[in-house]
Write an enzyme that holds these catalytic residues in place. Structure first.
Site, PDB file in Angstrom:
ATOM      1  N   LYS A 249       0.830  -1.201   0.000  1.00  0.00           N
ATOM      2  CA  LYS A 249       0.000   0.000   0.000  1.00  0.00           C
ATOM      3  C   LYS A 249       0.870   1.258   0.000  1.00  0.00           C
ATOM      4  CE  LYS A 249      -3.917   1.661   2.845  1.00  0.00           C
ATOM      5  NZ  LYS A 249      -4.713   1.288   4.056  1.00  0.00           N
TER       6      LYS A 249
ATOM      7  N   SER B  18      -9.584   1.464   3.507  1.00  0.00           N
ATOM      8  CA  SER B  18      -8.768   2.233   2.590  1.00  0.00           C
ATOM      9  C   SER B  18      -7.834   1.356   1.753  1.00  0.00           C
ATOM     10  CB  SER B  18      -7.919   3.248   3.369  1.00  0.00           C
ATOM     11  OG  SER B  18      -6.999   2.593   4.230  1.00  0.00           O
TER      12      SER B  18
ATOM     13  N   SER C  52     -10.059  -1.262   7.433  1.00  0.00           N
ATOM     14  CA  SER C  52      -9.517  -0.961   6.118  1.00  0.00           C
ATOM     15  C   SER C  52      -8.747  -2.095   5.476  1.00  0.00           C
ATOM     16  CB  SER C  52      -8.633   0.277   6.180  1.00  0.00           C
ATOM     17  OG  SER C  52      -7.609   0.115   7.119  1.00  0.00           O
TER      18      SER C  52
END
Length: 579
Positions: free
Chosen positions: A128, A218, A242
């Site tokens: 990420k 996210s 997330s």
């Protein structure tokens, strides 16, 4: 309460307010960066299912490389080709690593010399874009504010990946700042679920199973990358939901471990009491293998086990699983169609020999959501400035600098939603000795940990608690700092992926992996994505940049902060940051 277009009290807002190729390739996809590219959608299609790397596990890829049928170099090129093909549609990847091909060749050369570092040797991994990599890629949390900044070193978890022989392939898109920045206006005429997975750098991530379904966030890009076979495995991060929410909505396995088991150093933070990185993979076995690499050798006074030893297909026999029935209700954002699939899965789990205790009650997330949000605001102000202080080649050093950057670049950063959460956090001063912070932290731990998960696990002698994906099942373990895992269990009639979220007590990852593996082997729910449906239209401009107030912070004092928090609570908001 299923969100609908035009409903301003949507899941994203509810989940976002109490609590949360190298440059050449990136440039090549800029025309579709700010929205959805119809041309890309028309040409994008899955690779043939018989390509050897498609759906392959880490173990299977290692077997192919050991036999000479596949090299890391060939595998890396194949994933990069698939990213080039599908990313204009999915926007799962912000940028690829221009050094990946060279790294893979070095791993192949080591293999020829008889050096195999472990199960991840030569395996391409996507991380990420809030995880620091000291290479030629950016680390920005999706924000333009940190473009060009330099991290001092790899995050420890990236160091562990490299030492294990992994090839860091790319950076995944995400909900910018892990969904901890702000809100659309109350009258925003769009289903704000589809702001999940948006960043100024990466555009909108789409769900590869159902393009018009919320990809959740996210870690939406990490989930889509693993689900669509853009990499072997991915790494996401979670504060509250997330990892497990995008995993549930994109038919993969996602595990947020006990907070602290994986080092959070070098990860752009929300809050140290709840943040953790974790595996996002297509199988439970790959999750166990990746966790073995990511986890610290010891933590909490215990040696970290080999998690693959808990991959027992018979783990459901005799397991005691509590059903958190409260979280199956629409008022906790459970979707009835997903609940129906999960109820069928529970029946199958019981038939496989598990003891089901239904219901159990780990607590009402609404009871601690304001306390959770208060804790996150204080810790974000404190933690983000500590992180920014480590960066070079940037003038951004404070939260105030980030706020001003967004004002100065409003059309790029605040076209769809604002930065009220940043402004609320700024008012706290980041003082972790503040009585308001201490009281909120104590309340959250009492409700979610001591009198929540710990109590329920002990009273019922449970191995895990189960709730449906896409609801509030991440909340109690988030506040408690305990592990939570998403495992696919099927699809709804209209094609939505459905999963179960399993959680347990401190350092109980082994239980979750065992039960999750048993569920996976029992149901065999995962299938390749088919990219069904059509992307939603790009949201309208929210009008934030045209408002006079954009030139100055809306939240200037603690009194302003209290009024804004009260207003958002009054509109039904709840922060599950990171979603």
């Amino acid at each position: 309460m299923k969100p609908i277009a035009g409903d301003h009290v949507s899941r994203r807002m509810f989940l976002a307010a109490t609590a949360a190729s190298g440059s050449a390739f990136l440039a090549a996809r800029v025309p579709g960066l700010w929205g959805f590219s119809p041309a890309a959608q028309a040409t994008a299609a899955p690779k043939p299912a018989d390509a050897p790397f498609i759906e392959a596990t880490i173990t299977q890829l290692q077997q192919l490389m050991a036999s000479g049928e596949l090299s890391s170099h060939e595998l890396t090129k194949a994933y990069l080709s698939r990213i080039k093909q599908l990313n204009p549609l999915l926007h799962a990847v912000i940028e690829t690593n221009p050094q990946a091909i060279g790294i893979s060749a070095r791993r192949d050369a080591e293999r020829k010399r008889g050096i195999v570092r472990g199960p991840l040797h030569g395996i391409p991994v996507i991380v990420k874009d809030n995880i620091a990599t000291a290479d030629r890629m950016e680390t920005t949390a999706g924000s333009l504010a940190l473009v060009g900044s330099r991290v001092p070193e790899d995050a420890p978890l990236v160091q562990r990946l490299r030492q294990a022989g992994a090839v860091i392939l790319a950076k995944a898109n995400l909900s910018e700042w892990a969904n901890f920045r702000g809100f659309p206006p109350a009258d925003f005429p769009f289903d704000t679920n589809f702001l999940n997975g948006w960043s100024a750098r990466g555009g909108f991530t789409l769900d590869p199973y159902l393009l018009n379904f919320d990809p959740c966030g996210s870690s939406s890009g990490s989930a889509a990358s693993a689900a669509a076979n853009l990499c072997a495995v991915a790494v996401g991060t979670e504060t509250d939901g997330s990892i497990v929410c995008p995993a549930g909505n994109q038919q993969i396995v996602g595990l947020k471990p006990t907070v602290g088991l994986i080092s959070a150093s070098g990860v752009i933070p929300i809050a140290h009491s709840q943040d953790s990185a974790g595996p996002m993979t297509r199988t439970v076995e790959d999750t166990a293998i990746l966790l073995n690499v990511l986890a610290k050798p010891s933590f909490g006074g215990q040696q970290t086990p080999d998690y693959t030893q808990f991959l027992n297909p018979n783990a459901l026999q005799g397991a005691r699983i509590g059903i958190e029935r409260r979280l199956f209700q629409p008022e906790f954002f459970a979707l009835p169609e997903i609940v129906a699939v999960v109820d069928d899965a529970i029946a199958a789990i019981a038939a496989a020999g598990a003891t089901i205790i239904d219901p159990v009650d780990t607590g009402d997330p609404f009871a601690w959501n304001e306390a959770e949000f208060t804790v996150l605001l204080f810790e974000f102000k404190h933690d983000i400035e500590a992180y920014l202080g480590t960066l070079g080649h940037t003038s951004i050093s404070t939260l105030g600098d980030l706020i001003q950057f967004n004002i100065d670049h409003c059309e790029q950063e605040m076209k769809f939603f604002g930065q009220e959460i940043f402004e609320l956090a700024e008012t706290t001063g980041g003082d972790l000795s503040d009585p308001d912070y201490l009281a909120a932290r104590a309340l959250g731990l009492s409700l979610a940990r001591t009198n929540g998960i710990d109590r329920v696990m002990s009273e019922n002698n449970l191995d895990a608690v189960l709730s449906p994906s896409y609801g509030f099942g991440s909340s109690a373990p988030a506040v408690a700092g305990y592990p939570v895992m998403s495992v696919p269990v099927g699809f709804t009639a209209d094609g939505k992926p459905a999963g179960v979220w399993l959680y347990a007590g401190f350092l109980q990852e082994a239980n979750l992996i065992g039960i999750g593996y048993g569920i996976e082997q029992l149901l065999q729910a995962r299938t390749q994505p088919q990219f069904e449906g059509s992307p939603p239209p790009e949201p309208p401009d929210a009008g934030i940049c045209a408002a006079p107030a954009v030139a100055a912070k809306r939240v200037k004092t603690k009194a302003d902060a209290r009024r804004m928090m009260a207003a958002h609570h009054g509109r039904g908001h709840h922060v599950f940051p990171g979603r």
